[in-house]
Design a protein around this motif. Sequence first.
Motif, PDB file in Angstrom:
ATOM      1  N   GLU A 186      83.933 119.603   8.611  1.00 54.34           N
ATOM      2  CA  GLU A 186      83.286 118.502   9.330  1.00 54.34           C
ATOM      3  C   GLU A 186      83.051 117.313   8.405  1.00 54.34           C
ATOM      4  OE1 GLU A 186      79.365 117.590  12.128  1.00 54.34           O
ATOM      5  OE2 GLU A 186      79.644 119.563  11.222  1.00 54.34           O
ATOM      6  N   GLN A 187      82.651 117.588   7.169  1.00 56.97           N
ATOM      7  CA  GLN A 187      82.462 116.514   6.195  1.00 56.97           C
ATOM      8  C   GLN A 187      83.773 115.776   5.936  1.00 56.97           C
ATOM      9  OE1 GLN A 187      80.839 118.598   2.837  1.00 56.97           O
ATOM     10  NE2 GLN A 187      78.859 118.953   3.817  1.00 56.97           N
ATOM     11  N   LEU A 188      84.855 116.544   5.818  1.00 62.38           N
ATOM     12  CA  LEU A 188      86.157 115.932   5.579  1.00 62.38           C
ATOM     13  C   LEU A 188      86.607 115.110   6.782  1.00 62.38           C
ATOM     14  CD1 LEU A 188      88.618 115.520   3.812  1.00 62.38           C
ATOM     15  CD2 LEU A 188      89.516 117.722   4.614  1.00 62.38           C
ATOM     16  N   LEU A 189      86.374 115.636   7.988  1.00 58.31           N
ATOM     17  CA  LEU A 189      86.757 114.907   9.193  1.00 58.31           C
ATOM     18  C   LEU A 189      85.945 113.624   9.334  1.00 58.31           C
ATOM     19  CD1 LEU A 189      88.622 115.011  11.645  1.00 58.31           C
ATOM     20  CD2 LEU A 189      86.814 116.208  12.889  1.00 58.31           C
ATOM     21  N   ASN A 190      84.665 113.672   8.985  1.00 56.78           N
ATOM     22  CA  ASN A 190      83.838 112.464   9.027  1.00 56.78           C
ATOM     23  C   ASN A 190      84.364 111.412   8.057  1.00 56.78           C
ATOM     24  OD1 ASN A 190      82.103 113.492  10.959  1.00 56.78           O
ATOM     25  ND2 ASN A 190      80.632 114.274   9.458  1.00 56.78           N
ATOM     26  N   PHE A 191      84.785 111.866   6.875  1.00 56.93           N
ATOM     27  CA  PHE A 191      85.345 110.934   5.891  1.00 56.93           C
ATOM     28  C   PHE A 191      86.627 110.294   6.422  1.00 56.93           C
ATOM     29  CE2 PHE A 191      88.352 110.116   2.439  1.00 56.93           C
ATOM     30  CZ  PHE A 191      87.634 109.198   1.689  1.00 56.93           C
ATOM     31  N   ILE A 192      87.493 111.102   7.026  1.00 54.20           N
ATOM     32  CA  ILE A 192      88.749 110.582   7.566  1.00 54.20           C
ATOM     33  C   ILE A 192      88.482 109.581   8.682  1.00 54.20           C
ATOM     34  CG2 ILE A 192      90.789 111.233   8.924  1.00 54.20           C
ATOM     35  CD1 ILE A 192      90.871 113.818   7.244  1.00 54.20           C
ATOM     36  N   ASN A 193      87.527 109.892   9.553  1.00 52.64           N
ATOM     37  CA  ASN A 193      87.194 108.960  10.633  1.00 52.64           C
ATOM     38  C   ASN A 193      86.631 107.653  10.083  1.00 52.64           C
ATOM     39  OD1 ASN A 193      88.037 110.629  12.736  1.00 52.64           O
ATOM     40  ND2 ASN A 193      86.047 111.645  12.898  1.00 52.64           N
ATOM     41  N   ASP A 194      85.794 107.749   9.041  1.00 49.22           N
ATOM     42  CA  ASP A 194      85.279 106.534   8.398  1.00 49.22           C
ATOM     43  C   ASP A 194      86.427 105.698   7.836  1.00 49.22           C
ATOM     44  OD1 ASP A 194      82.668 107.125   8.952  1.00 49.22           O
ATOM     45  OD2 ASP A 194      82.170 107.853   6.945  1.00 49.22           O
ATOM     46  N   LEU A 195      87.376 106.367   7.218  1.00 54.33           N
ATOM     47  CA  LEU A 195      88.508 105.678   6.616  1.00 54.33           C
ATOM     48  C   LEU A 195      89.359 104.979   7.672  1.00 54.33           C
ATOM     49  CD1 LEU A 195      89.990 105.117   3.970  1.00 54.33           C
ATOM     50  CD2 LEU A 195      91.247 107.253   4.294  1.00 54.33           C
ATOM     51  N   LEU A 196      89.603 105.655   8.789  1.00 52.83           N
ATOM     52  CA  LEU A 196      90.402 105.065   9.860  1.00 52.83           C
ATOM     53  C   LEU A 196      89.670 103.898  10.520  1.00 52.83           C
ATOM     54  CD1 LEU A 196      91.904 108.304  11.448  1.00 52.83           C
ATOM     55  CD2 LEU A 196      93.109 106.590  10.085  1.00 52.83           C
ATOM     56  N   ASN A 197      88.360 104.037  10.717  1.00 50.14           N
ATOM     57  CA  ASN A 197      87.580 102.918  11.265  1.00 50.14           C
ATOM     58  C   ASN A 197      87.604 101.728  10.310  1.00 50.14           C
ATOM     59  OD1 ASN A 197      86.726 104.085  13.699  1.00 50.14           O
ATOM     60  ND2 ASN A 197      85.029 105.140  12.699  1.00 50.14           N
ATOM     61  N   PHE A 198      87.489 102.021   9.029  1.00 44.87           N
ATOM     62  CA  PHE A 198      87.537 100.998   7.985  1.00 44.87           C
ATOM     63  C   PHE A 198      88.858 100.224   8.056  1.00 44.87           C
ATOM     64  CE2 PHE A 198      89.258 100.321   3.656  1.00 44.87           C
ATOM     65  CZ  PHE A 198      88.346  99.417   3.149  1.00 44.87           C
ATOM     66  N   GLY A 199      89.968 100.952   8.126  1.00 43.81           N
ATOM     67  CA  GLY A 199      91.276 100.306   8.180  1.00 43.81           C
ATOM     68  C   GLY A 199      91.502  99.548   9.470  1.00 43.81           C
ATOM     69  N   ARG A 200      91.066 100.133  10.590  1.00 45.90           N
ATOM     70  CA  ARG A 200      91.284  99.492  11.891  1.00 45.90           C
ATOM     71  C   ARG A 200      90.506  98.186  11.989  1.00 45.90           C
ATOM     72  NH1 ARG A 200      88.366  99.673  16.297  1.00 45.90           N
ATOM     73  NH2 ARG A 200      87.087 101.371  15.501  1.00 45.90           N
ATOM     74  N   LEU A 201      89.234  98.207  11.589  1.00 52.85           N
ATOM     75  CA  LEU A 201      88.425  96.996  11.681  1.00 52.85           C
ATOM     76  C   LEU A 201      88.958  95.892  10.778  1.00 52.85           C
ATOM     77  CD1 LEU A 201      84.777  98.380  11.839  1.00 52.85           C
ATOM     78  CD2 LEU A 201      85.944  97.053  13.594  1.00 52.85           C
ATOM     79  N   LYS A 202      89.420  96.272   9.586  1.00 51.47           N
ATOM     80  CA  LYS A 202      89.877  95.262   8.641  1.00 51.47           C
ATOM     81  C   LYS A 202      91.278  94.749   8.952  1.00 51.47           C
ATOM     82  CE  LYS A 202      86.841  96.064   4.775  1.00 51.47           C
ATOM     83  NZ  LYS A 202      86.703  95.995   3.315  1.00 51.47           N
ATOM     84  N   SER A 203      91.954  95.383   9.906  1.00 49.98           N
ATOM     85  CA  SER A 203      93.311  94.950  10.238  1.00 49.98           C
ATOM     86  C   SER A 203      93.356  94.018  11.443  1.00 49.98           C
ATOM     87  CB  SER A 203      94.196  96.169  10.509  1.00 49.98           C
ATOM     88  OG  SER A 203      93.803  96.815  11.711  1.00 49.98           O
ATOM     89  N   ILE A 204      92.266  93.942  12.217  1.00 52.57           N
ATOM     90  CA  ILE A 204      92.296  93.139  13.435  1.00 52.57           C
ATOM     91  C   ILE A 204      91.966  91.678  13.138  1.00 52.57           C
ATOM     92  CG2 ILE A 204      91.671  95.088  14.910  1.00 52.57           C
ATOM     93  CD1 ILE A 204      88.833  94.049  14.950  1.00 52.57           C
ATOM     94  N   GLU A 205      92.400  90.802  14.021  1.00 52.94           N
ATOM     95  CA  GLU A 205      92.010  89.396  13.958  1.00 52.94           C
ATOM     96  C   GLU A 205      90.747  89.268  14.798  1.00 52.94           C
ATOM     97  OE1 GLU A 205      95.217  86.370  14.021  1.00 52.94           O
ATOM     98  OE2 GLU A 205      96.483  88.049  14.617  1.00 52.94           O
ATOM     99  N   ILE A 206      89.614  89.443  14.150  1.00 56.30           N
ATOM    100  CA  ILE A 206      88.354  89.640  14.858  1.00 56.30           C
ATOM    101  C   ILE A 206      87.960  88.439  15.716  1.00 56.30           C
ATOM    102  CG2 ILE A 206      86.831  88.815  13.008  1.00 56.30           C
ATOM    103  CD1 ILE A 206      85.028  91.274  13.667  1.00 56.30           C
ATOM    104  N   ASP A 207      88.281  87.229  15.264  1.00 54.89           N
ATOM    105  CA  ASP A 207      87.889  86.037  16.021  1.00 54.89           C
ATOM    106  C   ASP A 207      88.569  85.973  17.388  1.00 54.89           C
ATOM    107  OD1 ASP A 207      86.095  85.074  14.173  1.00 54.89           O
ATOM    108  OD2 ASP A 207      87.597  83.910  13.081  1.00 54.89           O
ATOM    109  N   LYS A 208      89.762  86.554  17.496  1.00 54.30           N
ATOM    110  CA  LYS A 208      90.492  86.524  18.763  1.00 54.30           C
ATOM    111  C   LYS A 208      89.939  87.530  19.773  1.00 54.30           C
ATOM    112  CE  LYS A 208      94.883  84.877  16.862  1.00 54.30           C
ATOM    113  NZ  LYS A 208      96.336  85.155  16.724  1.00 54.30           N
ATOM    114  N   GLU A 209      89.107  88.454  19.303  1.00 51.73           N
ATOM    115  CA  GLU A 209      88.589  89.503  20.184  1.00 51.73           C
ATOM    116  C   GLU A 209      87.095  89.362  20.448  1.00 51.73           C
ATOM    117  OE1 GLU A 209      89.725  93.407  18.956  1.00 51.73           O
ATOM    118  OE2 GLU A 209      91.770  92.815  18.437  1.00 51.73           O
ATOM    119  N   LYS A 210      86.511  88.241  20.058  1.00 52.78           N
ATOM    120  CA  LYS A 210      85.081  88.045  20.281  1.00 52.78           C
ATOM    121  C   LYS A 210      84.800  87.698  21.740  1.00 52.78           C
ATOM    122  CE  LYS A 210      83.684  86.718  15.593  1.00 52.78           C
ATOM    123  NZ  LYS A 210      83.154  85.636  14.734  1.00 52.78           N
TER     124      LYS A 210
END
Length: 295
Positions: free
Chosen positions: A106-130
């Motif tokens: 579970e700890q490892l899965l939480n880390f992986i989910n954090d990593l994927l959320n980190f990458g997904r958020l930093k890859s989007i053009e956030i201003d276009k989705e506000k």
Amino acid sequence: MRSEKAAGLDESIKNKADDRGPEWMNKLWKAREGDSAEPAENTPAESLMQAVPRDPKLSMLLMCAHQIRSPLASIQTALNAMRLGYVPGVSGKALEMIASLERKSEQLLNFINDLLNFGRLKSIEIDKEKEWVDLEELVSPILEDFFQRADKKHLQLYVHIEKPLPRIFGHSDGLRHLFYNLLDNAFQYTGEGGEVKFQLGADPSGQRIQGEVSDTGIGIPSECLPYIFDEFYRAPNVKKRGIEGSGLGLNIVQWVIHAHQGEIKVKSEEGRGTSFYFALPVGGPQGKKTREDEK
């Protein structure tokens, strides 16, 4: 233009993919280089690779995390089935080992989910989705989850939200991660019997949302404060206590705050607790209607 260092790393990763990687990885690299003769397949990690093409290290990290998540979830399901007695002949010491493996997975899965959320958020053009976001509506289910968590951990969660609370022109998913990560951080480092406070309101002008998340937890050493928003950083006093975490939560918080042209500050004393103070502008960018214009 990409740096020579990034280009060199691209080539290094490509060579490794050609030598040992799966065929779809080879096709993906060819597609990125503009080879239309052999188009890339719609692979599970392709969207992540394309989302951050200028950061090959992050691309590979996210790709690996994505590939690990599914089999890890299957392992968790199997362990859970054994612990609950669906597999005959499992008892005694084996059950203790299974419970330990469940916690680690579970700890490892939480880390992986954090990593994927980190990458997904930093890859989007956030201003276009506000869009215009009702913060009280957005934060209510998050708080409900943490009230349940407070009961389980025997913590006191105090919440104060000023009403009426202006809507904010922002990215709803990013804001959701902002509130969740700040509360999760407070809960993670506050022991049984401690307190966590969450406050949200508008400044006197009504043009800025102001918030605070504070706790009576272990606190942060003063020498560590300049680094707490860095990627993967975890303070030494956290590591000594064996508290698990990815070191990405606060980095995501800061990124979301800055993407909304806001600011965040932290005050902490080791052994006494930590407080995060943040502010976010209410109005939209130039050319968008403000809250008052909508009325």
